[in-house]
Enzyme design. Structure first.
Site, PDB file in Angstrom:
ATOM      1  N   GLU A   1       0.806  -1.229   0.000  1.00 38.17           N
ATOM      2  CA  GLU A   1       0.000   0.000   0.000  1.00 38.17           C
ATOM      3  C   GLU A   1       0.837   1.275   0.000  1.00 38.17           C
ATOM      4  O   GLU A   1       0.645   2.171   0.834  1.00 38.17           O
ATOM      5  CB  GLU A   1      -0.990  -0.008   1.169  1.00 38.17           C
ATOM      6  CG  GLU A   1      -2.012  -1.120   1.038  1.00 38.17           C
ATOM      7  CD  GLU A   1      -3.244  -0.953   1.913  1.00 38.17           C
ATOM      8  OE1 GLU A   1      -3.271  -0.041   2.758  1.00 38.17           O
ATOM      9  OE2 GLU A   1      -4.203  -1.734   1.724  1.00 38.17           O
TER      10      GLU A   1
ATOM     11  N   GLU B   1      -5.527  -8.585  -0.006  1.00 44.28           N
ATOM     12  CA  GLU B   1      -6.333  -8.239   1.180  1.00 44.28           C
ATOM     13  C   GLU B   1      -7.752  -7.925   0.738  1.00 44.28           C
ATOM     14  O   GLU B   1      -7.956  -7.305  -0.311  1.00 44.28           O
ATOM     15  CB  GLU B   1      -5.771  -7.011   1.921  1.00 44.28           C
ATOM     16  CG  GLU B   1      -4.476  -7.245   2.639  1.00 44.28           C
ATOM     17  CD  GLU B   1      -4.010  -6.037   3.441  1.00 44.28           C
ATOM     18  OE1 GLU B   1      -4.866  -5.301   3.972  1.00 44.28           O
ATOM     19  OE2 GLU B   1      -2.786  -5.843   3.514  1.00 44.28           O
TER      20      GLU B   1
HETATM   21  C1  BG6 Z   1      -4.756  -2.406   4.818  1.00 47.29           C
HETATM   22  C2  BG6 Z   1      -3.410  -2.699   5.422  1.00 47.29           C
HETATM   23  O1  BG6 Z   1      -4.801  -1.045   4.532  1.00 47.29           O
HETATM   24  O2  BG6 Z   1      -5.892  -2.524   5.594  1.00 47.29           O
HETATM   25  C3  BG6 Z   1      -3.465  -3.539   6.686  1.00 47.29           C
HETATM   26  O3  BG6 Z   1      -2.535  -3.261   4.489  1.00 47.29           O
HETATM   27  C4  BG6 Z   1      -4.632  -3.109   7.532  1.00 47.29           C
HETATM   28  O4  BG6 Z   1      -2.218  -3.422   7.319  1.00 47.29           O
HETATM   29  C5  BG6 Z   1      -5.915  -3.332   6.750  1.00 47.29           C
HETATM   30  O5  BG6 Z   1      -4.703  -3.723   8.772  1.00 47.29           O
HETATM   31  C6  BG6 Z   1      -7.178  -2.991   7.504  1.00 47.29           C
HETATM   32  O6  BG6 Z   1      -7.108  -1.685   7.984  1.00 47.29           O
HETATM   33  P1  BG6 Z   1      -7.327  -1.367   9.532  1.00 47.29           P
HETATM   34  O7  BG6 Z   1      -7.046   0.080   9.653  1.00 47.29           O
HETATM   35  O8  BG6 Z   1      -8.746  -1.725   9.813  1.00 47.29           O
HETATM   36  O9  BG6 Z   1      -6.372  -2.208  10.295  1.00 47.29           O
END
Ligand code: BG6
Length: 466
Positions: free
Chosen positions: A161, A365
């Site tokens: 990211e 993700e």
């Molecule tokens: C992504 C990241 O942006 O989203 C992760 O790569 C992150 O590291 C995930 O945990 C979810 O976001 P958050 O802020 O809910 O942890």
């Protein structure tokens, strides 16, 4: 409907600083995240899910779910405590053990080189703004990883990211937003990262280790709020600013012109050294790993002057004067944490990337953060997560049917871990980890309902989504 290929990589994702713990032992150096000041009532990253100590149990649970792959990141400061120089053998040993444990169960290791955790020692010398230091250190670190693990790891992602680091790095805890000429600095950091990524990509290709390498941005299609041509124009520019700036450089080896002209007009353009454009041209990606959570929505810009960050925690939630104003999308439901849910947007996002780059796509993700509860029966009934993932896999199947080359799907996250800034109460995993934001708990692993559901999805190769 086309069947999903037998080699399709069903798995899930984590990142080192959010799940490993063990920040102070076995020679690990400090990373920026080890010093992150958490919000009130939110746990820090010191112990997290203690995966460092539980990795065998965690991998066994992943194998029980039938994982074909597991996407995780390597902690730079565990390998090089000072970011460069002396190597930490205990750190090497940990990742060797983890990779071997995965391979024992025929789970493909998919490695992110860098996930939000720069070594403190490098950061204190200017971090990514110090081009000479950081680019060299990143190339040195990545090359070492290829030498150490490249015989067994065949999928590599450079920087997780990068676009979120530049756009909301202050929320992730890696950028101080209170500094002079912030945006000039941010786009210099961005350029330095693009150069480092291209050099590492070329290096990997030259080493001929027989695998693939690519970036791992957070890609979300940005809609136009209406069919007013000015809103459509804003959407086109927002996509360039948010998504294509990063992917055009990684996949086409070029700067996106809309984004470049915006930087130029505002005096944010980075300093390019002679040969930089050739470096980008020579370090193009083999595939696109991307993270998808939701879409954006914009209308024509009503503002001039500098960007002002809003107080909201949401990703990319501020207006960019001259390009677009952010608009809430009333058509979409939201999670308990206020993130919009848009499975069809997932399809639009994949189509847009495929049309533009024609490279294999890997989802690294996608998931739902929620307040999971252990019920009296000792179970976690996370039907909301199953619904979310099912709806996204349905769209994934449509995309595959349309001929888009998708090679893997990795929900966030394999096990519960600490969110970037909202603690462990915002859970994403298939596997519950018994620890709360006060630091109480025994780290016991429990199988959520989604665990059993995902197992069926994998064993039926995506046919059985009920
Ligand atoms: C992504 C990241 O942006 O989203 C992760 O790569 C992150 O590291 C995930 O945990 C979810 O976001 P958050 O802020 O809910 O942890």
């Amino acid at each position: 409907m086309k069947k999903i290929n037998k080699e399709f990589l069903w798995g899930a994702s984590t990142s080192a600083y959010q799940c490993e713990g063990a920040t102070d032992i076995d020679g690990k150096g400090k990373s920026v995240q080890d010093l992150t000041k958490s919000k009130e009532g939110v746990i820090d990253f010191k112990n997290t899910s203690n995966h460092y100590f539980h990795y065998k149990e965690d991998v066994a649970l992943m194998a029980e779910m039938g994982f074909k792959s597991y996407r995780f990141s390597i902690s730079w400061s565990r390998i090089f405590p000072k970011g460069i120089g002396e190597i930490n053998q205990k750190g090497v040993e940990f990742y060797n053990n983890l990779i071997d444990e995965l391979l024992k169960y025929k789970i493909e290791p998919i490695v992110t080189v860098y996930h939000f955790d720069p070594p403190l020692e490098l950061e204190s010398q200017g971090g990514w703004l110090n081009r000479n230091l950081m680019v060299d250190a990143f190339v040195n670190y990545s090359t070492k990883l290829f030498e150490l693990f490249g015989d067994r790891v065949k999928y590599w992602q450079t920087i997780n990211e990068q676009n979120m680091i530049i756009q909301v790095g202050h929320v992730i805890g890696v950028i101080n937003p209170k500094q002079d000429n912030l945006f000039k600095k941010l786009y210099q950091i961005n350029h330095n990262m693009l150069i480092a990524q291209a050099l590492v990509t070329k290096k990997y290709h030259d080493m001929k280790l027989g695998g693939k390498i690519g970036p791992a941005p957070n890609i979300s299609y940005v809609y136009a709020d209406s069919c007013d041509p000015d809103d459509f124009d804003a959407s086109y520019k927002a996509n360039a600013w948010r998504n294509w700036l990063y992917l055009d450089a990684a996949c086409h080896g070029k700067y996106n012109e809309i984004a470049w002209n915006w930087m130029l007009k505002n005096g944010y353009e980075p300093e390019l050294l002679p040969g930089d454009l050739e470096i980008l041209e020579n370090g193009k990606s083999d595939f696109i790993a991307f993270n998808y959570y939701n879409t954006g929505n914009v209308k024509a810009s009503s503002k001039t002057g500098p960007i002002k960050f809003s107080d909201s925690d949401q990703q990319t939630s501020y207006d960019v004067p001259g390009l677009f104003d952010i608009k809430d999308n009333k058509n979409l439901p939201k999670t308990e944490f206020g993130w919009s849910i848009d499975p069809k947007g997932f399809l639009h996002t994949m189509r847009a990337m495929w049309d533009r780059y024609k490279l294999p796509l890997m989802i690294t993700e996608n998931g739902l953060g929620a307040y999971d509860v252990v019920e009296e029966d000792g179970k976690i009934h996370d039907q909301y997560r199953i619904n979310y993932l099912r709806a996204h896999i349905e769209q994934l199947k449509i995309a595959i049917n349309e001929g888009i080359d998708i090679i893997g799907y990795h929900p966030w996250s394999a096990i519960d871990l600490v969110s970037t800034h909202e603690g462990i109460k915002k859970r994403y995993g298939f596997i519950y980890v018994n620890i709360n934001d006060d630091g109480e708990g025994d780290y016991k692993r429990l199988r959520k309902d989604s665990f059993f559901w995902y197992k069926k999805v994998i064993s039926s190769n995506g046919e059985d989504l009920i």
